[in-house]
Motif scaffolding. Structure first.
Motif, PDB file in Angstrom:
ATOM      1  N   SER A  44      48.434  41.505  49.371  1.00  0.00           N
ATOM      2  CA  SER A  44      47.185  41.107  48.676  1.00  0.00           C
ATOM      3  C   SER A  44      47.244  39.927  47.555  1.00  0.00           C
ATOM      4  CB  SER A  44      46.478  42.292  48.129  1.00  0.00           C
ATOM      5  OG  SER A  44      47.214  42.806  47.174  1.00  0.00           O
ATOM      6  N   HIS A  45      48.455  39.395  47.452  1.00  0.00           N
ATOM      7  CA  HIS A  45      48.523  38.171  46.474  1.00  0.00           C
ATOM      8  C   HIS A  45      49.667  37.449  46.695  1.00  0.00           C
ATOM      9  CE1 HIS A  45      46.499  36.807  42.834  1.00  0.00           C
ATOM     10  NE2 HIS A  45      47.861  36.437  42.507  1.00  0.00           N
ATOM     11  N   ASP A  46      49.486  36.149  47.420  1.00  0.00           N
ATOM     12  CA  ASP A  46      50.315  35.340  47.450  1.00  0.00           C
ATOM     13  C   ASP A  46      50.030  33.787  46.951  1.00  0.00           C
ATOM     14  OD1 ASP A  46      52.127  36.724  48.833  1.00  0.00           O
ATOM     15  OD2 ASP A  46      50.738  36.723  50.788  1.00  0.00           O
ATOM     16  N   ILE A 145      40.514  34.454  44.730  1.00  0.00           N
ATOM     17  CA  ILE A 145      40.279  33.627  43.488  1.00  0.00           C
ATOM     18  C   ILE A 145      41.079  34.198  42.458  1.00  0.00           C
ATOM     19  CG2 ILE A 145      39.074  32.244  41.943  1.00  0.00           C
ATOM     20  CD1 ILE A 145      36.885  31.619  44.183  1.00  0.00           C
ATOM     21  N   GLU A 146      41.963  33.675  41.608  1.00  0.00           N
ATOM     22  CA  GLU A 146      42.546  34.255  40.665  1.00  0.00           C
ATOM     23  C   GLU A 146      42.144  33.402  39.468  1.00  0.00           C
ATOM     24  OE1 GLU A 146      47.044  34.347  40.299  1.00  0.00           O
ATOM     25  OE2 GLU A 146      46.822  36.112  39.166  1.00  0.00           O
ATOM     26  N   ASN A 147      41.218  34.159  38.655  1.00  0.00           N
ATOM     27  CA  ASN A 147      40.760  33.750  37.409  1.00  0.00           C
ATOM     28  C   ASN A 147      39.212  33.066  37.542  1.00  0.00           C
ATOM     29  OD1 ASN A 147      40.467  33.128  34.774  1.00  0.00           O
ATOM     30  ND2 ASN A 147      42.091  31.701  34.488  1.00  0.00           N
ATOM     31  N   ALA A 172      39.585  37.906  35.211  1.00  0.00           N
ATOM     32  CA  ALA A 172      40.178  36.972  33.827  1.00  0.00           C
ATOM     33  C   ALA A 172      41.580  36.790  34.461  1.00  0.00           C
ATOM     34  CB  ALA A 172      40.120  37.675  32.657  1.00  0.00           C
ATOM     35  N   HIS A 173      42.339  35.967  33.721  1.00  0.00           N
ATOM     36  CA  HIS A 173      43.926  35.895  33.812  1.00  0.00           C
ATOM     37  C   HIS A 173      44.531  35.754  32.565  1.00  0.00           C
ATOM     38  CE1 HIS A 173      47.874  33.936  34.787  1.00  0.00           C
ATOM     39  NE2 HIS A 173      47.613  34.671  35.853  1.00  0.00           N
ATOM     40  N   ASN A 174      45.548  35.202  32.339  1.00  0.00           N
ATOM     41  CA  ASN A 174      46.199  35.474  30.955  1.00  0.00           C
ATOM     42  C   ASN A 174      45.307  34.480  30.057  1.00  0.00           C
ATOM     43  OD1 ASN A 174      48.203  36.964  31.751  1.00  0.00           O
ATOM     44  ND2 ASN A 174      49.712  35.224  32.185  1.00  0.00           N
ATOM     45  N   SER A 220      42.831  43.133  38.178  1.00  0.00           N
ATOM     46  CA  SER A 220      44.349  42.747  37.795  1.00  0.00           C
ATOM     47  C   SER A 220      44.018  41.592  36.634  1.00  0.00           C
ATOM     48  CB  SER A 220      44.941  42.456  38.856  1.00  0.00           C
ATOM     49  OG  SER A 220      45.477  43.275  39.572  1.00  0.00           O
ATOM     50  N   HIS A 221      44.892  41.922  35.711  1.00  0.00           N
ATOM     51  CA  HIS A 221      44.834  41.074  34.521  1.00  0.00           C
ATOM     52  C   HIS A 221      44.007  41.195  33.468  1.00  0.00           C
ATOM     53  CE1 HIS A 221      48.258  37.876  35.539  1.00  0.00           C
ATOM     54  NE2 HIS A 221      47.619  38.044  36.764  1.00  0.00           N
ATOM     55  N   GLY A 222      42.993  41.835  33.790  1.00  0.00           N
ATOM     56  CA  GLY A 222      41.937  42.203  32.912  1.00  0.00           C
ATOM     57  C   GLY A 222      42.313  43.457  31.857  1.00  0.00           C
ATOM     58  N   SER A 241      44.133  43.748  42.321  1.00  0.00           N
ATOM     59  CA  SER A 241      44.894  42.829  43.446  1.00  0.00           C
ATOM     60  C   SER A 241      46.458  43.068  43.475  1.00  0.00           C
ATOM     61  CB  SER A 241      44.234  41.555  43.627  1.00  0.00           C
ATOM     62  OG  SER A 241      44.675  40.548  42.819  1.00  0.00           O
ATOM     63  N   HIS A 242      46.847  42.840  42.239  1.00  0.00           N
ATOM     64  CA  HIS A 242      48.179  42.911  41.917  1.00  0.00           C
ATOM     65  C   HIS A 242      48.590  43.404  40.565  1.00  0.00           C
ATOM     66  CE1 HIS A 242      46.882  39.149  40.502  1.00  0.00           C
ATOM     67  NE2 HIS A 242      48.139  38.901  40.011  1.00  0.00           N
ATOM     68  N   SER A 243      48.969  44.761  40.497  1.00  0.00           N
ATOM     69  CA  SER A 243      49.049  45.374  38.986  1.00  0.00           C
ATOM     70  C   SER A 243      50.207  46.431  39.218  1.00  0.00           C
ATOM     71  CB  SER A 243      47.884  46.309  38.716  1.00  0.00           C
ATOM     72  OG  SER A 243      46.857  45.277  38.141  1.00  0.00           O
ATOM     73  N   ALA A 252      51.610  45.608  29.226  1.00  0.00           N
ATOM     74  CA  ALA A 252      50.153  45.262  29.144  1.00  0.00           C
ATOM     75  C   ALA A 252      49.651  45.109  30.375  1.00  0.00           C
ATOM     76  CB  ALA A 252      49.981  43.864  28.294  1.00  0.00           C
ATOM     77  N   ARG A 253      50.078  44.588  31.295  1.00  0.00           N
ATOM     78  CA  ARG A 253      49.663  44.252  32.589  1.00  0.00           C
ATOM     79  C   ARG A 253      49.465  45.559  33.622  1.00  0.00           C
ATOM     80  NH1 ARG A 253      47.768  42.680  36.205  1.00  0.00           N
ATOM     81  NH2 ARG A 253      49.080  41.108  37.587  1.00  0.00           N
ATOM     82  N   ASN A 254      50.259  46.565  33.187  1.00  0.00           N
ATOM     83  CA  ASN A 254      50.208  47.743  34.066  1.00  0.00           C
ATOM     84  C   ASN A 254      48.736  48.661  33.790  1.00  0.00           C
ATOM     85  OD1 ASN A 254      52.324  46.624  35.081  1.00  0.00           O
ATOM     86  ND2 ASN A 254      53.738  48.258  34.196  1.00  0.00           N
ATOM     87  N   SER A 354      52.733  41.387  46.477  1.00  0.00           N
ATOM     88  CA  SER A 354      54.015  40.910  46.054  1.00  0.00           C
ATOM     89  C   SER A 354      54.204  39.704  44.776  1.00  0.00           C
ATOM     90  CB  SER A 354      54.854  40.027  47.390  1.00  0.00           C
ATOM     91  OG  SER A 354      53.815  38.861  47.721  1.00  0.00           O
ATOM     92  N   ASP A 355      52.922  39.049  44.767  1.00  0.00           N
ATOM     93  CA  ASP A 355      52.764  38.152  43.841  1.00  0.00           C
ATOM     94  C   ASP A 355      53.943  36.869  44.093  1.00  0.00           C
ATOM     95  OD1 ASP A 355      51.546  36.726  41.902  1.00  0.00           O
ATOM     96  OD2 ASP A 355      52.157  38.030  40.180  1.00  0.00           O
ATOM     97  N   PHE A 356      54.144  36.709  45.558  1.00  0.00           N
ATOM     98  CA  PHE A 356      55.108  35.695  45.881  1.00  0.00           C
ATOM     99  C   PHE A 356      54.661  34.374  45.617  1.00  0.00           C
ATOM    100  CE2 PHE A 356      57.044  38.251  49.470  1.00  0.00           C
ATOM    101  CZ  PHE A 356      57.953  38.761  48.518  1.00  0.00           C
TER     102      PHE A 356
END
Ligand SMILES: [Zn+2]
Length: 415
Positions: A44-46, A145-147, A172-174, A220-222, A241-243, A252-254, A354-356
């Motif tokens: 779910s995240h490439d 979409i990420e962010n 949100a992202h970082n 994720s990232h929130g 989507s990726h946590s 913090a991301r988990n 994966s966050d590849f």
């Protein structure tokens, strides 16, 4: 290889079944559908670089963790290709730049699937498309979409991005944005240092609009508050989507146990991510060494796939040195997170990412060719084929369908 060949045979058999029963208009197949489907592996995240699907980055063969050749070789059927934009100061100029980068990435994903390799990969606009396309023996590209920064303050952009194929938006992202607070605020951008901001009033409106359009809300990232707010506000289940899982490794991301239980009660899914820093505690010296390496090669966000060759070689060399001293997480560490989440909230609420291309990858699943190692580890731990299917794609597709149903109901209610 044998497993791959078998799954291809099963896929071929399933296509015949699907063709006999699936309605052509893309609606959910009726209860007469076969009870068990062939395994569909969905990541779910490439992430993709900004020059993806240009002469310099061929989506089939480029030196990326995910390309079409690697997906095929590793039996990775489906991936969410990500329209990521980094958080910067919230100015009109930066909103415009973020939106221009988003358009570039949408165009690149469409070039890959619609122009360059239409016989090898196809974009899924609905959950059932994933099953249909994979069943036909093609690779599947979905788009996330990420962010939410790409919206700026203009929620009408959601309609545009939906048209272009976006089916989830990471709020949100970082760094905090206009929609929501981040798990990792950025004081240098004016954020308070503590991650306490949740979903803003504009973010609540964005979630309502995503519900009406049929876009999955991604936590994720929130911040934790963002996650809890999003679940309370959304009329449909949400995804992470990726946590990673905080109960295994504090980061913090988990997601902590309370957030995971809320996700279960919400009907959602956590797509556990194969990202070294989230899976395994990192020593302070290791973090410092990684940061110094990133600075040296000029890597501000995400993974090294977008670096020019000379700096990429420099990065790879530096990373090998760091990893010799501090071995990175393995597939076993990764599946430890999956196990913990399954035991806490049940096998219906856990998936895989994966966050590849965005910094993801562990020893044993460091690019799409090694996808079978994840399945093998799940099997070695006693997961049934049915549960492996849920984890690899069934759960995410269930949420996606629920989001489609909610959108249809909301549309019907307003007409
Ligand atoms: Zn990310």
């Amino acid at each position: 290889m044998i497993a791959q060949r078998n799954s291809r045979l099963i896929a071929a058999a399933a296509v015949m079944l699907l063709c006999a029963c699936a309605p052509k208009d893309g609606r959910t197949p009726s209860a007469a559908a076969p009870p068990s489907h062939p395994l569909i592996t969905l990541d779910s995240h490439d992430d993709i670089p900004l020059d993806f699907a240009t002469p310099s980055v061929d989506p089939a063969t480029a030196n990326l963790q995910v390309n079409l050749d690697k997906m095929k070789a590793g039996g990775l059927n489906a991936g969410f290709f990500i329209v990521y934009v980094g958080q910067t100061a919230r100015t009109d100029e930066n909103y415009a730049k973020a939106q221009s980068e988003a358009e570039t990435k949408f165009a690149a994903i469409h070039r890959m699937a619609d122009e360059l390799y239409p016989n090898r990969i196809e974009i899924a606009y609905r959950a059932d498309d994933v099953v249909r396309i994979a069943g036909a023996g093609k690779l599947v590209a979905a788009i996330g979409i990420e962010n939410g920064f790409v919206l700026g303050k203009n929620l009408e952009k959601l309609d545009r991005y939906y048209e272009l194929g976006a089916r989830y938006v990471t709020l949100a992202h970082n760094g905090n944005n206009d929609l929501a607070g981040s798990a990792q605020p950025r004081p240098e951008l004016g954020d308070p240092a503590d991650a306490t901001l949740g979903v803003t009033p504009l973010g609540a409106e964005a979630i309502a609009r995503m519900n009406r359009l049929g876009i999955m809300v991604d936590i994720s990232h929130g911040s934790k508050q963002t996650a809890l707010d999003a679940m309370r506000l959304s009329a449909a289940p949400v995804i992470a989507s990726h946590s990673g899982i905080a109960g295994v490794s504090a980061h913090a991301r988990n997601l902590d146990d309370e957030t995971l239980r809320a996700l279960r009660d919400n009907g959602g899914v956590v797509q556990v991510v194969a990202f070294d820093a989230y899976l395994k505690h990192q020593a302070d010296e290791q973090i410092a060494a990684l940061r110094a390496l990133r600075e040296r090669v000029g890597l501000t966000a995400g993974g090294p796939d977008g670096l020019p060759p000379d700096r990429r070689a420099d990065y790879d060399r530096g990373l090998r040195e760091i990893q010799a001293e501090w071995p990175p997480a393995t597939v076993k560490d990764f599946v430890d997170h999956i196990d913990y989440a399954v035991k806490l909230i049940g096998v219906d609420h856990v998936g895989i990412s994966s966050d590849f291309g965005g910094g993801g990858g562990v020893t044993g699943w460091n690019d799409a060719t090694e996808t079978g190692n994840v399945t093998a580890e799940l099997r070695a731990r006693g997961y049934s084929d049915e549960n492996i299917g849920k984890i690899w794609s069934g759960n995410l597709l269930r949420v996606w369908r629920a989001v489609e149903t909610t959108a249809a109901q909301l549309k019907a209610a307003t007409h």
